[in-house]
Scaffold this motif. Structure first.
Motif, PDB file in Angstrom:
ATOM      1  N   THR A  24       0.838  -1.208   0.000  1.00 39.21           N
ATOM      2  CA  THR A  24       0.000   0.000   0.000  1.00 39.21           C
ATOM      3  C   THR A  24       0.867   1.250   0.000  1.00 39.21           C
ATOM      4  O   THR A  24       0.587   2.222  -0.707  1.00 39.21           O
ATOM      5  CB  THR A  24      -0.927   0.011   1.237  1.00 39.21           C
ATOM      6  N   LYS A  27       2.319   1.881  -3.337  1.00 41.50           N
ATOM      7  CA  LYS A  27       1.283   2.310  -4.275  1.00 41.50           C
ATOM      8  C   LYS A  27       1.017   3.811  -4.169  1.00 41.50           C
ATOM      9  O   LYS A  27       0.819   4.493  -5.194  1.00 41.50           O
ATOM     10  CB  LYS A  27      -0.006   1.519  -4.004  1.00 41.50           C
ATOM     11  N   TYR A  28       1.027   4.346  -2.942  1.00 43.76           N
ATOM     12  CA  TYR A  28       0.633   5.744  -2.746  1.00 43.76           C
ATOM     13  C   TYR A  28       1.802   6.735  -2.608  1.00 43.76           C
ATOM     14  O   TYR A  28       1.601   7.939  -2.750  1.00 43.76           O
ATOM     15  CB  TYR A  28      -0.294   5.852  -1.522  1.00 43.76           C
TER      16      TYR A  28
END
Length: 234
Positions: A24, A27-28
Motif C-alpha cells: 500500500t 502504491k501511494y
C-alpha cells in the motif's frame, strides 16, 4: 505518510511506524521518491561502501553536524545498519555524544602531541618526501582528521603548530643530505658538491645550502682521514 518516509527513507520502517502494508505504501508514495531512496546492491561490501559514502558526504558538508541530524539526513535504515555492522567505524567518524561538554583545551593539547609525534616519526623515516600539511594530516587518527576538518575554530593552537611543522624546500634538502650522500656512495659515485647538485632534490640550492654541503663533505673526509691514521697506528 510522505513526511514519515522522508525521515525514515525506508519502506519497511515506514510500514512499522504507520502500521500500513508495504504494498500500500509503494502504491501511494510518489515513485520518484521511492526510486531515489531505494537501491539494490550486488553484495554486502558494495552496500556497505555506498552507505559509508553517504554518511561521510554529509559529515564533510556540514561542519557543525550532530548525530541526530546525520540520522535524519541519511535515513534511520542506513544509520542503524552501519551502527550494527560497523559500530567501531561509526564511533570514529561520528561527532562525540558529549560534544557540548568536551574540554577543547585538553583536546587541543592532545592533538598538538599527536601532530608532533607524527612529525617525529616522519623525520625518523627515509626522507623520500618533504613534510607537508597534507602528509601530516594523512597520518593522524580518523578522529583527529575529523576534528581538524570540522572544528578548526576550537583547535587554534593545533593549527598554529601544524603550520610550524611544515618543511621549507631548504629544510627538506638539509634533512635529506646524509641520505643523498649515502645514495651516491652506494652507486659508487664520487661525492662532491657537483654530484649532489645533479640530484633532482638539489638542482636548485641557495649559497647557504652549498656551504652546508661543503662543510659536511669536509667533515666526513676529515673523519675518514683520522680513521685511516688511527688504523695505521694500530
Amino acid at each position: 505518510m510522505i513526511e514519515v518516509y522522508s525521515t525514515t527513507k525506508s519502506i519497511r520502517r515506514t510500514s512499522l511506524v504507520l502500521g500500513i502494508d508495504r504494498k500500500t505504501l509503494k502504491k501511494y508514495l510518489p515513485k520518484e521518491m521511492v526510486k531515489q531512496t531505494s537501491q539494490s546492491y550486488k553484495n554486502k561490501n558494495e552496500k556497505m561502501t555506498a552507505y559509508k559514502q553517504k554518511i561521510m558526504e554529509y559529515i564533510n558538508a556540514t561542519p557543525t553536524v550532530l548525530r541526530t541530524e546525520i540520522r535524519e539526513k541519511v535515513g534511520a535504515e542506513i544509520y542503524k545498519y552501519l551502527m550494527k555492522e560497523e559500530k567501531g567505524w561509526m564511533e570514529e567518524i561520528l561527532p562525540s555524544k558529549y560534544d557540548l561538554e568536551k574540554d577543547w583545551t585538553k583536546e587541543d593539547e592532545r592533538l598538538i602531541d599527536e601532530v608532533i609525534t607524527v612529525v617525529d616519526n616522519l623525520k625518523e623515516q627515509s626522507p623520500k618526501m618533504s613534510i607537508t600539511k597534507n602528509l601530516i594530516k594523512s597520518k593522524l587518527s580518523t578522529t583527529s582528521k575529523y576534528l581538524l576538518q570540522n572544528k578548526p575554530h576550537k583547535l587554534v593552537k593545533t593549527l598554529k603548530v601544524l603550520e610550524e611543522q611544515i618543511e621549507s624546500v631548504e629544510e627538506y634538502q638539509i634533512r635529506k643530505l646524509d641520505y643523498a650522500i649515502g645514495l651516491l656512495k652506494k652507486n659508487h659515485n664520487t661525492v662532491t658538491l657537483a654530484t649532489i647538485r645533479a640530484l633532482p632534490a638539489y638542482r636548485e640550492t641557495s649559497a647557504a645550502l652549498d656551504e652546508i654541503i661543503q662543510e659536511k663533505l669536509l667533515f666526513k673526509k676529515s673523519n675518514i682521514i683520522n680513521l685511516v691514521k688511527w688504523y695505521n697506528k694500530t
